[in-house]
Enzyme design. Structure first.
Site, short mmCIF file in Angstrom:
data_model
loop_
_atom_site.label_atom_id
_atom_site.label_comp_id
_atom_site.label_asym_id
_atom_site.label_seq_id
_atom_site.Cartn_x
_atom_site.Cartn_y
_atom_site.Cartn_z
N SER A 100 -5.73 -3.27 -3.78
CA SER A 100 -4.32 -3.56 -4.00
C SER A 100 -4.17 -4.71 -4.98
O SER A 100 -4.99 -5.64 -4.97
CB SER A 100 -3.63 -3.92 -2.68
OG SER A 100 -2.33 -4.44 -2.91
N TYR B 282 -2.56 -9.58 4.37
CA TYR B 282 -3.01 -8.38 3.69
C TYR B 282 -3.69 -8.73 2.37
O TYR B 282 -4.77 -8.23 2.05
CB TYR B 282 -1.81 -7.47 3.45
CG TYR B 282 -2.12 -6.20 2.68
CD1 TYR B 282 -2.79 -5.15 3.28
CD2 TYR B 282 -1.69 -6.05 1.36
CE1 TYR B 282 -3.06 -3.98 2.59
CE2 TYR B 282 -1.95 -4.88 0.67
CZ TYR B 282 -2.63 -3.85 1.28
OH TYR B 282 -2.89 -2.70 0.58
#
Length: 413
Positions: free
Chosen positions: A223, A236
């Site tokens: 990501s 995250y």
């Protein structure tokens, strides 16, 4: 002309370093060359005007434009792909999202697919069983459980026989919270790290002997949050940052074995729990119940609610079409020379361009405007601002009153 000989050589040297540095960075990051070259062309014109020497700016522009066009033509030239038939691919996290879509597409292309799911009786697993050929094998695997990972290895080896494993696609991942770092539970950080980092590391180390033997490939879905500081995604993002560093390191270590490592960085897509409002409302209620009272008072429940609503709004705008990521995975699987990093989706290249080339303050402001456009400050800061404003108004009123009394006294005298 002799007076300009020495400065022109300096100018050429500096220009060569600048252009060479830009080109090297483009090649390393695999950014689209167009915006970067446009920026450097602008710099070239500016330097040319400021330095006022005899080298015409037009010549430099033509030369760099030619290099840009040549580089773009080489990159866009259709490359031959390897055949998919007979190649075995192991994919994690196929209950839904990228994993499920990729498993179905690879099966259509002729790959032998080993797809892991958390629930063999779940909707995603049933859809794969119904729609895919007998080349696809479903395995129930929680990548955080070493016994299940080892069992998956044994079942894969038994079915492959002497045929090697062509690729491992690390797709499984979670985002278990949203919110400011101070408001995030330690269990949220551990949960993200346990799945996104340690689980992926476990499955990779377990299957590496098969990949080294076949000189295969490792493709990991990461990501942009692992490279850039998105607000309210620290748990995250930290797990993805660790993941990025791990596989960038593995790329160097596995090169002598012939194993190629790629990282795919997708833009925003509707996957997993990202668009499940009920799930995030439950997470929000849990957060309100577990936060220390002092923290809840400092930030305010309305501040937390705004964060949740902004997150939902962002998730609703995410792209439901997963094909750009699926096609990128196929490209990394079948191209003769896979890239170290792939950007999958609209805007990711621009985001990395801003992150790489613009000042830090501008890139941070861009991320804040792009991701969560928060308008409500924490409650303690609002109360402080309100108190300071009241004090300021009271002081002004007192000064006005003092002035008025002095004027009256002067008239009376």
């Amino acid at each position: 002309m002799e007076d300009y000989t020495f400065p022109s050589w300096i100018y050429l040297a500096v220009l060569t370093v600048f252009v060479g540095g830009a080109t090297k960075k483009i090649l390393a990051s695999h950014l689209s060359p167009t915006p970067v070259m446009v920026a450097w062309l602008g710099v070239t014109v500016l330097v040319e005007r400021l330095w006022a020497i005899c080298i015409p700016a037009l010549l430099v522009l033509v030369l760099l434009g030619f290099v840009c066009c040549l580089y773009a033509a080489v990159r866009t030239r259709p490359s031959s792909r390897l055949p998919a038939e007979g190649k075995a691919v192991f994919i994690t996290g196929c209950d839904s999202g990228f994993g499920n879509a990729t498993a179905r597409h690879l099966d259509v292309l002729g790959f032998e697919v080993f797809a892991t799911v958390l629930d063999l009786s779940g909707e995603g697993a049933r859809a794969l069983q119904k729609n895919c050929s007998n080349r696809l094998t479903l395995l129930q695997v929680d990548i955080t459980e070493p016994q299940q990972v080892n069992q998956a290895l044994m079942e894969t080896k038994a079915k492959l026989g002497l045929k090697g494993l062509w690729a491992l696609v690390n797709n499984a991942g979670v985002c278990v919270n949203f919110g400011d770092t101070e408001l995030s539970l330690m269990s949220n950080f551990r949960g993200c790290m346990e799945v996104n980092f340690f689980g992926t590391l476990s499955i990779t180390k377990t299957f590496l002997p098969l990949l080294r033997h076949s000189k295969g490939r490792i493709i990991t879905i990461s990501s942009p949050a692992g490279d850039q500081s998105f607000p309210c995604l620290s748990a995250y993002g930290a797990s993805k940052a660790a993941l990025n560093l791990l596989f960038n390191t593995l790329r160097h270590e596995l090169a002598p074995w012939g194993v190629q490592v790629s990282i795919i960085l997708p833009s925003s897509y509707k996957t997993g729990h990202s668009s499940n409002q009920a799930y995030w409302e439950e997470q929000h209620r849990t957060l309100l119940q577990t936060l220390p009272k002092s923290l809840l008072e400092d930030y305010g429940e309305d501040y937390l609610s705004e964060t949740m609503e902004l997150f939902h709004s962002y998730a609703r705008q995410a792209n439901p079409d997963l094909s750009p990521v699926v096609n990128t995975i196929v490209e990394a699987l079948l191209t003769p020379q896979p890239q170290p990093h792939y950007f999958a989706g609209t805007g990711v290249g621009l985001m990395y361009f801003i992150h790489s080339y613009l000042p830090f303050s501008l890139s941070q402001r861009f991320l804040q405007k792009l991701f969560l456009k928060k308008k409500l400050p924490p409650r303690a800061l609002r109360e402080k601002s309100s108190l300071e404003l009241n004090l300021y108004n009271n002081n002004n009123n007192n000064e006005e009153n003092d002035g008025s009394n002095n004027n009256k006294a002067m008239v009376h005298i």
